[in-house]
Scaffold this active site. Structure first.
Site, mmCIF file in Angstrom:
data_model
loop_
_atom_site.group_PDB
_atom_site.id
_atom_site.type_symbol
_atom_site.label_atom_id
_atom_site.label_comp_id
_atom_site.label_asym_id
_atom_site.label_seq_id
_atom_site.Cartn_x
_atom_site.Cartn_y
_atom_site.Cartn_z
ATOM 1 N N LEU A 59 -11.795 8.506 7.890
ATOM 2 C CA LEU A 59 -10.873 10.024 7.711
ATOM 3 C C LEU A 59 -9.396 9.277 8.649
ATOM 4 C CD1 LEU A 59 -13.691 10.769 10.986
ATOM 5 C CD2 LEU A 59 -13.589 11.656 8.018
ATOM 6 N N ARG B 70 -2.143 -1.346 -3.871
ATOM 7 C CA ARG B 70 -3.091 -0.312 -3.993
ATOM 8 C C ARG B 70 -2.604 0.413 -5.185
ATOM 9 N NH1 ARG B 70 -4.037 4.395 -0.327
ATOM 10 N NH2 ARG B 70 -5.639 5.194 -0.869
ATOM 11 N N GLY C 54 -10.870 8.659 12.499
ATOM 12 C CA GLY C 54 -11.481 7.768 12.161
ATOM 13 C C GLY C 54 -11.899 6.806 13.829
ATOM 14 N N HIS D 24 -10.545 5.520 -2.220
ATOM 15 C CA HIS D 24 -10.444 4.217 -0.408
ATOM 16 C C HIS D 24 -11.191 3.283 -0.883
ATOM 17 C CE1 HIS D 24 -9.233 8.569 1.392
ATOM 18 N NE2 HIS D 24 -8.342 7.355 1.633
ATOM 19 N N ARG E 215 -5.252 18.480 2.186
ATOM 20 C CA ARG E 215 -5.756 19.213 1.002
ATOM 21 C C ARG E 215 -7.253 19.617 1.663
ATOM 22 N NH1 ARG E 215 -6.056 12.820 -0.443
ATOM 23 N NH2 ARG E 215 -4.305 12.623 0.096
ATOM 24 N N ASN F 12 -5.691 10.740 6.880
ATOM 25 C CA ASN F 12 -4.713 11.876 6.321
ATOM 26 C C ASN F 12 -5.836 12.204 4.972
ATOM 27 O OD1 ASN F 12 -2.814 14.058 6.869
ATOM 28 N ND2 ASN F 12 -1.444 12.093 6.910
ATOM 29 N N ASN G 261 0.686 -1.057 0.090
ATOM 30 C CA ASN G 261 -0.122 -0.340 -0.128
ATOM 31 C C ASN G 261 1.263 1.166 -0.053
ATOM 32 O OD1 ASN G 261 -1.508 1.809 0.698
ATOM 33 N ND2 ASN G 261 -2.954 1.024 1.909
HETATM 34 N N1 ADP Z 1 -4.457 7.740 18.667
HETATM 35 C C1 ADP Z 1 -4.923 9.308 17.572
HETATM 36 N N2 ADP Z 1 -5.669 10.263 17.738
HETATM 37 C C2 ADP Z 1 -6.107 10.918 17.019
HETATM 38 N N3 ADP Z 1 -5.983 10.671 15.381
HETATM 39 C C3 ADP Z 1 -5.132 9.904 15.424
HETATM 40 C C4 ADP Z 1 -4.262 9.086 16.094
HETATM 41 N N4 ADP Z 1 -3.718 8.364 15.310
HETATM 42 C C5 ADP Z 1 -3.612 8.566 14.362
HETATM 43 N N5 ADP Z 1 -4.603 9.698 14.590
HETATM 44 C C6 ADP Z 1 -4.511 10.280 12.817
HETATM 45 O O1 ADP Z 1 -4.859 9.451 11.721
HETATM 46 C C7 ADP Z 1 -3.986 10.272 10.749
HETATM 47 C C8 ADP Z 1 -3.678 8.732 9.957
HETATM 48 O O2 ADP Z 1 -4.469 8.043 9.610
HETATM 49 P P1 ADP Z 1 -3.964 7.125 7.990
HETATM 50 O O3 ADP Z 1 -5.794 6.691 8.629
HETATM 51 O O4 ADP Z 1 -3.136 6.251 8.675
HETATM 52 O O5 ADP Z 1 -3.301 7.803 6.947
HETATM 53 P P2 ADP Z 1 -3.452 7.516 5.752
HETATM 54 O O6 ADP Z 1 -3.309 6.306 5.511
HETATM 55 O O7 ADP Z 1 -3.365 8.663 5.212
HETATM 56 O O8 ADP Z 1 -1.589 7.685 5.831
HETATM 57 C C9 ADP Z 1 -3.060 11.176 11.388
HETATM 58 O O9 ADP Z 1 -2.192 11.334 10.861
HETATM 59 C C10 ADP Z 1 -3.824 11.732 12.808
HETATM 60 O O10 ADP Z 1 -4.048 12.598 12.086
HETATM 61 C C1 UVW Z 2 -6.277 8.838 -2.342
HETATM 62 C C2 UVW Z 2 -6.026 9.112 -1.110
HETATM 63 O O1 UVW Z 2 -6.400 9.948 -0.682
HETATM 64 O O2 UVW Z 2 -5.445 7.904 0.314
HETATM 65 P P1 UVW Z 2 -4.439 8.604 1.180
HETATM 66 O O3 UVW Z 2 -5.525 8.937 2.355
HETATM 67 O O4 UVW Z 2 -3.417 6.994 1.615
HETATM 68 O O5 UVW Z 2 -3.695 9.636 0.398
HETATM 69 MG MG MG Z 3 -5.359 5.393 4.002
#
Ligand code: ADP
Ligand code: UVW
Ligand code: MG
Length: 423
Positions: A227, A109, A350, A198, A259, A229, A24
């Site tokens: 929810l 992915r 989330g 997603h 974003r 990044n 991923n």
């Molecule tokens: N314990 C926590 N409490 C609140 N927010 C959190 C916590 N752990 C992670 N996050 C939030 O989750 C985000 C990352 O989410 P994730 O789903 O791993 O994102 P991505 O796959 O897009 O990198 C972090 O930037 C942060 O804002």
């Molecule tokens: C499509 C997309 O926004 O993916 P990610 O949350 O991994 O940045």
């Molecule tokens: Mg992600």
């Protein structure tokens, strides 16, 4: 006589390839997992962060055959290729190397599949070209996905590489939701429409939510709030996506880490004509310097909550804007679905942020939505309800597992005769 690999259950007869490695690749990170598809168990997993920086970090966690915990490597990994090669070395050290005959495929992915890819696809040169053609509509993501695929192919040229697209789950959206109200010829000539992203997460979470309610996916309507990044909402009616918040690119919709989400498109003309910014500068502004980071300087929800607790007003306003947008989407999707059985929170924010869940649902009693403070505060890695016992609509926290979903789809494509796995 072949000797079974050490540390693993010994089996007399040679086994069919049954492992899937999932990659991923995000814009600056790679998450990976190696799974045994006979029981869908995880053999190892890992994360490489800050790719391209001096402070790249790999954390590798072996799950099988030993008590040793996560191992860490630090130091610059120049690109997603270097990250994957480092991950492959860690897997080899665990006796789970990519050269194993037990490996059936590598599942990737891929964020944007455009109009062409409506199902998981075995990667050929031609498929790779098409994924490349889609880079302008997923500039943060598709290039990383392509590097991951190229590197994996170089490591195991004989193995099927399978692309699983974020866009696939959303291909069931009706035209009324998928089309922008712009000139049809122009839109069609440039394939401008709402694709949504997603998708593996929305598919997995909506199914798990139905399971949590003890119902079949066909019988429930769910609003999924992914929810992380990046962030997106979807309306899923009877297991099919009917609306989602991201559009041509992953920029539309909710307020995200970096974003903007929804914005009047005239803002971009204004920035060009009045502020003198180029298209590329506006792209960077809206994709990387907006959202929570643009509003308050931080994109991590943990840091934002900490600042709010200290009385920081900019952080509080950023949080309010984030929640306001989320509420608008919950209301809109309730209207799209007509009947909502559940709202499911997932991904980093989330799954972990009780204050976000509480604030997003607050005041929605008129929609039958409420959160029980005690249940909401509880932490668990399992899907769970956080709504009061007799609530009309369930509110749930359902951890996503994009990697497991990608592994399932990959294995189903390369080993269709392996039989239905439980669940
Ligand atoms: N314990 C926590 N409490 C609140 N927010 C959190 C916590 N752990 C992670 N996050 C939030 O989750 C985000 C990352 O989410 P994730 O789903 O791993 O994102 P991505 O796959 O897009 O990198 C972090 O930037 C942060 O804002
Ligand atoms: C499509 C997309 O926004 O993916 P990610 O949350 O991994 O940045
Ligand atoms: Mg992600």
């Amino acid at each position: 006589m072949t000797t079974p690999a050490p540390d693993h259950e010994s089996t007399a007869a040679p086994v069919e390839p049954h492992r899937v490695l999932v990659l991923n690749s995000g814009s600056s990170s790679v998450k990976y997992q190696l799974l045994d598809m006979r029981d869908r168990s995880r053999l190892a997993s890992g994360l490489v962060e800050r790719i391209g920086e001096e402070t790249s970090r790999l954390v590798h966690t072996p799950m099988a055959g030993g008590g040793d915990g996560p191992r860490e490597r630090t130091g610059r990994m120049a690109d997603h290729g270097a990250a994957l090669r480092a991950a492959a070395e860690e897997l080899t050290a665990d006796g789970l190397g990519l050269d194993s005959p037990e490996l059936a495929a590598i599942g990737h992915r891929v964020v944007h599949g455009g109009l062409r890819f409506t199902a998981p696809t075995v990667v050929t040169d031609e498929v790779l070209k098409e994924i490349e053609r889609l880079v302008p509509v997923a500039p943060l993501h598709n290039p990383a996905n392509i590097t991951g695929i190229r590197t994996a192919r170089a490591l195991r040229p004989d193995l099927p590489q399978v692309a699983v697209f974020d866009t696939t789950f959303h291909t069931t959206m009706p035209e009324a939701a998928a089309r922008y109200a712009i000139d049809v010829e122009t839109a069609d000539a440039h394939r401008i429409r709402r694709y949504g992203f997603h998708g593996t997460s929305h598919a997995y979470v909506s199914r798990r939510t139905a399971e949590l309610l003890g119902k079949a996916p066909e019988d429930v309507n769910v609003i999924v709030l992914h929810l992380g990044n990046g962030a997106s909402a979807s309306a899923v009616a009877g297991g099919l996506c009917v609306e989602t918040s991201m559009g041509l690119t992953p920029l539309e919709g909710l307020v995200m880490g970096t974003r903007s989400g929804d914005i009047d498109p005239a803002v971009t003309f204004h920035l060009k004509r009045v502020a003198g910014m180029s298209a590329d500068e506006i792209d960077v502004l809206l994709n990387k310097r907006s959202g929570l980071v643009g509003l308050c300087g931080d994109n991590d929800m943990r840091e934002i909550r900490r600042r709010i607790d200290e009385g920081d007003e900019r952080a509080a306003l950023a949080f309010d804007i984030y929640i306001h947008r989320l509420k608008k989407y919950i209301g809109a999707y309730a209207a799209v679905l007509g009947r909502v059985d559940a709202v499911a929170f997932t991904a980093g924010v989330g799954e972990n942020s009780a204050p976000v869940r509480e604030a997003a649902i607050a005041g929605l009693e008129g929609f039958g939505l409420a959160v029980d403070a005690g249940l909401n505060a509880r932490r668990s890695g399992e899907p769970r309800l956080i709504s009061p016992e007799h609530a009309r609509v369930a509110v749930a926290v359902v951890p996503t597992d994009e990697e497991l979903e990608i592994a399932d789809q990959t294995f189903a494509l390369v080993a269709p005769d392996a039989g239905q796995l439980d669940n």
